[in-house]
Design an enzyme around this catalytic site. Sequence first.
Site, PDB file in Angstrom:
ATOM      1  N   CYS A 106      32.589  33.587  53.223  1.00  0.00           N
ATOM      2  CA  CYS A 106      32.374  32.770  51.965  1.00  0.00           C
ATOM      3  C   CYS A 106      31.020  32.128  52.038  1.00  0.00           C
ATOM      4  CB  CYS A 106      33.528  31.863  51.730  1.00  0.00           C
ATOM      5  SG  CYS A 106      33.580  30.615  53.254  1.00  0.00           S
ATOM      6  N   ASN A 165      40.378  36.273  55.079  1.00  0.00           N
ATOM      7  CA  ASN A 165      38.921  36.455  56.051  1.00  0.00           C
ATOM      8  C   ASN A 165      39.030  35.486  57.321  1.00  0.00           C
ATOM      9  OD1 ASN A 165      38.286  34.182  54.511  1.00  0.00           O
ATOM     10  ND2 ASN A 165      36.283  34.386  54.544  1.00  0.00           N
ATOM     11  N   GLU A 218      38.200  25.638  48.066  1.00  0.00           N
ATOM     12  CA  GLU A 218      37.102  26.358  48.782  1.00  0.00           C
ATOM     13  C   GLU A 218      36.959  27.689  48.275  1.00  0.00           C
ATOM     14  OE1 GLU A 218      35.273  24.818  50.788  1.00  0.00           O
ATOM     15  OE2 GLU A 218      36.136  23.102  51.348  1.00  0.00           O
ATOM     16  N   THR A 264      40.878  33.012  41.219  1.00  0.00           N
ATOM     17  CA  THR A 264      42.031  32.408  41.481  1.00  0.00           C
ATOM     18  C   THR A 264      41.911  30.864  41.593  1.00  0.00           C
ATOM     19  OG1 THR A 264      42.567  34.359  43.037  1.00  0.00           O
ATOM     20  CG2 THR A 264      43.832  32.253  43.253  1.00  0.00           C
ATOM     21  N   GLU A 305      36.573  19.883  52.892  1.00  0.00           N
ATOM     22  CA  GLU A 305      37.256  20.053  54.120  1.00  0.00           C
ATOM     23  C   GLU A 305      36.225  19.634  55.394  1.00  0.00           C
ATOM     24  OE1 GLU A 305      38.813  24.321  54.160  1.00  0.00           O
ATOM     25  OE2 GLU A 305      40.718  23.388  53.359  1.00  0.00           O
ATOM     26  N   GLY A 340      33.331  25.316  44.497  1.00  0.00           N
ATOM     27  CA  GLY A 340      34.531  24.478  44.755  1.00  0.00           C
ATOM     28  C   GLY A 340      34.738  23.044  44.625  1.00  0.00           C
TER      29      GLY A 340
HETATM   30  P1  NAD Z   1      41.939  35.508  46.352  1.00  0.00           P
HETATM   31  O1  NAD Z   1      41.506  34.601  45.347  1.00  0.00           O
HETATM   32  O2  NAD Z   1      42.317  36.866  45.983  1.00  0.00           O
HETATM   33  O3  NAD Z   1      43.464  34.953  47.124  1.00  0.00           O
HETATM   34  C1  NAD Z   1      43.312  33.708  47.817  1.00  0.00           C
HETATM   35  C2  NAD Z   1      44.844  33.360  47.744  1.00  0.00           C
HETATM   36  O4  NAD Z   1      45.271  32.925  46.713  1.00  0.00           O
HETATM   37  C3  NAD Z   1      45.755  34.512  48.444  1.00  0.00           C
HETATM   38  O5  NAD Z   1      46.672  33.675  49.163  1.00  0.00           O
HETATM   39  C4  NAD Z   1      46.465  34.879  47.213  1.00  0.00           C
HETATM   40  O6  NAD Z   1      47.698  35.397  47.309  1.00  0.00           O
HETATM   41  C5  NAD Z   1      46.711  33.550  46.435  1.00  0.00           C
HETATM   42  N1  NAD Z   1      46.843  33.556  45.113  1.00  0.00           N
HETATM   43  C6  NAD Z   1      46.291  34.610  44.162  1.00  0.00           C
HETATM   44  N2  NAD Z   1      46.497  34.282  42.638  1.00  0.00           N
HETATM   45  C7  NAD Z   1      47.358  33.125  42.834  1.00  0.00           C
HETATM   46  C8  NAD Z   1      47.753  32.438  41.811  1.00  0.00           C
HETATM   47  N3  NAD Z   1      47.814  32.671  40.601  1.00  0.00           N
HETATM   48  N4  NAD Z   1      48.421  31.141  42.171  1.00  0.00           N
HETATM   49  C9  NAD Z   1      48.381  30.647  43.503  1.00  0.00           C
HETATM   50  N5  NAD Z   1      47.824  31.564  44.451  1.00  0.00           N
HETATM   51  C10 NAD Z   1      47.317  32.661  44.068  1.00  0.00           C
HETATM   52  O7  NAD Z   1      40.794  35.419  47.479  1.00  0.00           O
HETATM   53  P2  NAD Z   1      41.087  36.504  48.731  1.00  0.00           P
HETATM   54  O8  NAD Z   1      40.422  37.924  48.184  1.00  0.00           O
HETATM   55  O9  NAD Z   1      42.213  36.290  49.781  1.00  0.00           O
HETATM   56  O10 NAD Z   1      39.633  35.815  49.534  1.00  0.00           O
HETATM   57  C11 NAD Z   1      38.345  36.035  49.207  1.00  0.00           C
HETATM   58  C12 NAD Z   1      37.833  35.022  48.805  1.00  0.00           C
HETATM   59  O11 NAD Z   1      38.086  33.762  49.150  1.00  0.00           O
HETATM   60  C13 NAD Z   1      36.081  34.996  48.391  1.00  0.00           C
HETATM   61  O12 NAD Z   1      35.945  34.852  47.006  1.00  0.00           O
HETATM   62  C14 NAD Z   1      35.682  33.988  49.432  1.00  0.00           C
HETATM   63  O13 NAD Z   1      34.443  33.570  49.193  1.00  0.00           O
HETATM   64  C15 NAD Z   1      36.738  32.979  49.253  1.00  0.00           C
HETATM   65  N6  NAD Z   1      36.646  32.133  50.645  1.00  0.00           N
HETATM   66  C16 NAD Z   1      36.191  30.708  50.464  1.00  0.00           C
HETATM   67  C17 NAD Z   1      36.113  30.260  51.607  1.00  0.00           C
HETATM   68  C18 NAD Z   1      35.230  28.550  51.698  1.00  0.00           C
HETATM   69  O14 NAD Z   1      35.738  28.060  52.607  1.00  0.00           O
HETATM   70  N7  NAD Z   1      34.874  28.281  50.476  1.00  0.00           N
HETATM   71  C19 NAD Z   1      36.618  30.638  52.967  1.00  0.00           C
HETATM   72  C20 NAD Z   1      36.964  31.869  52.944  1.00  0.00           C
HETATM   73  C21 NAD Z   1      37.255  32.590  51.615  1.00  0.00           C
END
Ligand code: NAD
Length: 500
Positions: free
Chosen positions: A296, A165, A262, A244, A474, A470
């Site tokens: 998020c 995002n 996060e 994840t 950060e 989380g």
């Molecule tokens: P996701 O969890 O699907 O993927 C995040 C990252 O993790 C990707 O790079 C993915 O390839 C990697 N990944 C997936 N499985 C993995 C594994 N087994 N081992 C290591 N890496 C792995 O999340 P998304 O769909 O890309 O993003 C959306 C999510 O992120 C939402 O839940 C959102 O709330 C969260 N988010 C949180 C923040 C924050 O600062 N708290 C900021 C932005 C997004």
Amino acid sequence: MTGKRTGNKYHAETSLPVQRSFINGDYLPSSSGQTFETRHPGNGRVICEIEEAGRKEVDAAVQAASKAFISWSRTPATERGDILRRAATLLRERNQELAELETLDTGKAIAETSAVDIITGAAVIEYFAGVAQSIHGQHIDLPPEAFAMVRREPLGVCAGIGAWNYPMQIAMWKSGPALACGNTMVFKPAEQTPLTALKLAEIYTEAGLPPGVFNVVQGAAATGSALVGHPDVAKVTLTGSVETGKIVMAEAARGLKKVTLELGGKSPIVVFNDAELENALNAALVGNFYSSGQVCSNGTRVFVEAGIHDEFVKELGRRTKAIRVGDPFDPETQLGPLVSKEHYEKVLRYLADARKSGARHICGGEPFSEGNLANGYYVTPAVFSDCRDDMTFVCDEVFGPLMSVLSFTSENEVIERANQTPFGLSGAVFTRDFSRAHRVANLMQAGIVWINDYNITPPEVPFGGYKQSGLGRENGLQAIEHYTQVKTIYANLGDVPKTY
Ligand code: NAD
């Protein structure tokens, strides 16, 4: 598409050559032969193929980062700060071009990416460039003949894993403090948005960062998992979903690695009868529909006190209907497409569920496919009122433009309901009553609470989640604690007593 404008480096029809991982200061071909594609969410077109980093490339990146750590960790903090500051300057100079590339890859409106994504990342890099020289330890006097020093030392190779995002901002929020503290980093962007992290690597190199200090590996879960499991990685910092986060933490635990997570949220915005309505409305709208709802910390449960509920909902509906949905490259567009077909379908399922839930549909939530937007992943922003706390779309993180409005009648009631969630990323309270604002803020179970504002995250301010949103923080000085470890050195100035 109106994206093809004179002067734009990237536009909706841009095609790029095959992209690779950036390892040890250069692009490295992948030996696995595996590739994946990234698409422009505004029209579904493939932008380019990306070579996936297999175990061999992940190992090469970690080895390069391990080797670079030896000299980078001993580089004077002033020099580290200078390089980071130069990078921040280059990022700002290239803001427009980088914003266009981010819009191409994510589908986020250019009005946002050019005003926020790169600029807020550069601000964090610049902040930690300044902090680098102030990272210091402690001296503890132990009279009569000893003292101890507590040194603050970097951890080593940090693995950064990003969500789709805010792809470039996340890469900057992680690498800025990591590098300022003397660590090196291997960063894996999300597979849906692999492009801008590579530009960050190029810019760092141009700013004078030595090869191997910041590397980018490309791929999805398998690549991320290889990185997390690599024995020479000291710390993992992930931005992603709760699911994840749990997997990554479990994998990191096998090597007892340090972890910052996060994760997702379902944050409350609480609006009392005495709130300044215009401010609360502005916040609820931006806190739900910015980045097409893919933020998020969004405040997707809007609790409105009964006395102003109907007026508030009416105004929300009027203002939401006026949001301009469209081509993300059009500077007038306020809400672009969702990031991918898969995510678009997931959000549509939640919208269908919301319509069947018994909540009152105020507006929006339809696929939007006017003219040449037909192949994009657009949906109009939706508001539902009269929601109940237990409705699925009110409990789950939808990560799309779907706002739920809930009515409440007392302060105690709303605090309890706002906290009834496994998430705890953020929250907000809108009231003119100073004491109530602070009472509510103190009792909200969230890592950040805004009083009469929403989604403001200056670099000086720690950001991160309570509960399942989380671990660690950060930004702010807190981030230093997550990218360093302390070593105690005890110095004896006298004799060692003869015990035996
Ligand atoms: P996701 O969890 O699907 O993927 C995040 C990252 O993790 C990707 O790079 C993915 O390839 C990697 N990944 C997936 N499985 C993995 C594994 N087994 N081992 C290591 N890496 C792995 O999340 P998304 O769909 O890309 O993003 C959306 C999510 O992120 C939402 O839940 C959102 O709330 C969260 N988010 C949180 C923040 C924050 O600062 N708290 C900021 C932005 C997004």
